[in-house]
Write a protein that holds these residues in place. Structure first.
Motif: not given
Length: 441
Positions: A277-283, A304-310, A336-347
């Motif tokens: 999931a983190a790789g997808l966000v980066a891509s 930059k969508q902090k108000d969502m989950l993946i 992996s979490v560090a990559k996701l944090v700027p853009f969502c609120s969790g996986y």
């Protein structure tokens, strides 16, 4: 347990669990609806605004036709302006020893070998973005201080502790608290722990319903499991069915409900999915990562969508294992979490039984909203399941929205308050023990 009565007792408990499981009502996950209910009309005041109800889950697209593997689940990070949420937990005293100085100072959560416990029920609500209360409210009610008719005892009860700011996140306020100290008479048996906890918890909730119905929470988050249980009847199911209030199970460890289930394998596979999931966000991350974008089909492009989950559509099903790759190392969840944090609120990823039934979900990469770990989301997962009268998607949303730390705030406050009460009890017993020793010398 008396060995001669073991089989009879287990059979009796299983019958009760099957009865509870048959009464559990699980709401469907429907797009565009917040699935929690029924509950008193007075608790509906904080429902999400209709004009802001963009709850439909959207697939995450790379811009070339979408993706079936991941999709985004929008959150209401304010948690509803006036919504009340309950939390319950039971803390256990350390097993006593003959030596005054030999008692353990650690508070047991294992449910083993203890003879005293304290059940806690709290109700909280979120403050607004300025840190103020969302409504004009009276001081928090501690009903445990009003439980005695004796004036002398009542004076002592008024001095009993309540959860304070050192426990509660600065983003929440306490509305109500109650607790019961009780002696454990039910033996410890794995997967039958509800029978050690349900009576005092049920009494606490019913007391609030009878004496302070205006504080009835929208849902109660329970430290324990719901249908994520071998017989689909965890403590959250018991409490929901017996009180009629929607309940959500929040497990700190995976309950292995089937023989094939493995907590070690689960953690490895969660890490793998989280990394993908983190790789997808980066891509798919746009260069100006602050803007929400959609493709031609309306699928959400990650920004930059902090108000969502993946959400990962590849469920964890332990009887369907892929061939292991000996050269493949398990990714580091923290990275992996560090990559996701700027853009969502969790996986999150769903947990599926061998029969194909979804029993719960994993949530990781959430929290990090308060305290010294602000901005550092949790790399340790929690395990969420329906208790009663809610849907799994709503349960996941609420747990993510109410998590300033790893554990959702209602459960975290109940847990910490219970541990605080147990520590005070242990300390008092030590003082009494030492005083008695001095008096005998």
């Amino acid at each position: 347990m008396n060995m001669s009565n073991d089989d009879e007792l287990i059979s009796e408990w299983q019958a009760v669990q099957h009865e509870i499981a048959s009464k559990v009502h699980i709401l469907d996950d429907e797009k565009g609806e917040d699935q929690v209910g029924p509950f008193p009309a007075s608790s509906l005041n904080g429902a999400a605004d209709d004009d802001n109800n963009e709850d439909c889950a959207k697939s995450i697209s790379t811009g070339s036709g979408g993706s079936e593997r991941f999709y985004s689940l929008p959150l209401n990070v304010n948690g509803g302006k006036n919504d009340l949420y309950g939390g319950v937990d039971v803390s256990f005293a350390p097993a006593p020893t003959d030596d005054c100085d030999g008692q353990s100072t650690s508070i047991s959560s294992s449910n083993k070998g203890d003879d005293m416990a304290v059940a806690v029920y709290v109700i909280i609500r979120r403050k607004d973005t300025t840190g103020r209360s969302t409504t004009t409210a009276s001081p928090p009610i501690d009903i445990s201080s009003k439980s005695s008719n004796n004036k002398k005892n009542n004076r002592k009860e008024l001095e009993r502790p309540q959860p304070h700011d050192d426990i509660l996140s600065r983003n929440y306020e306490l509305v109500y608290s109650d607790y019961i100290r009780y002696e454990l008479t039910v033996p410890y048996v794995s997967t039958y722990l509800a029978f050690r906890e349900i009576d005092p918890l049920q009494k606490l909730v019913r007391r609030q319903l009878e004496q302070y119905p205006q504080y009835t929470p929208r849902a109660i988050l329970v430290d324990g499991n719901g249908i994520l249980h071998p017989r689909r009847a965890g403590i959250a199911c018991f409490l929901g069915v017996r009180t009629g209030i929607p309940t959500i199970g929040v497990g700190k460890k995976l309950c292995c409900v089937e023989e094939d289930w493995s907590s070690v394998e689960a953690e490895d596979r969660i890490c793998m999915g989280l990394n993908e999931a983190a790789g997808l966000v980066a891509s798919v991350l746009p260069a100006d990562a602050g803007v929400q974008r959609t493709d031609e089909d309306g699928a959400l492009l990650v920004g930059k969508q902090k108000d969502m989950l993946i959400v990962d559509n590849k469920t964890l099903r332990f009887d369907c294992r892929s061939s292991p790759n000996s050269d493949e190392c398990t990714p580091c969840p923290t990275e992996s979490v560090a990559k996701l944090v700027p853009f969502c609120s969790g996986y999150t990823v769903y947990l599926q039984s061998s029969s194909g039934n979804v029993l719960g979900a994993v949530l990781v990469g959430h929290g990090g909203k308060s305290g010294h770990r602000r901005g550092i989301a949790s790399a340790k997962p929690i395990y969420i399941s329906v208790g009663h009268e809610t849907s799994l998607q709503t349960a996941i949303r609420l747990c993510a929205e109410l998590s300033d730390f790893r554990i959702p705030e209602p459960v975290r406050v109940a847990d910490l308050f219970g541990r605080k009460l147990i520590r005070e009890d242990v300390s008092s017993k030590r003082i009494a023990c030492r005083t008695a020793e001095k008096g005998s010398t």
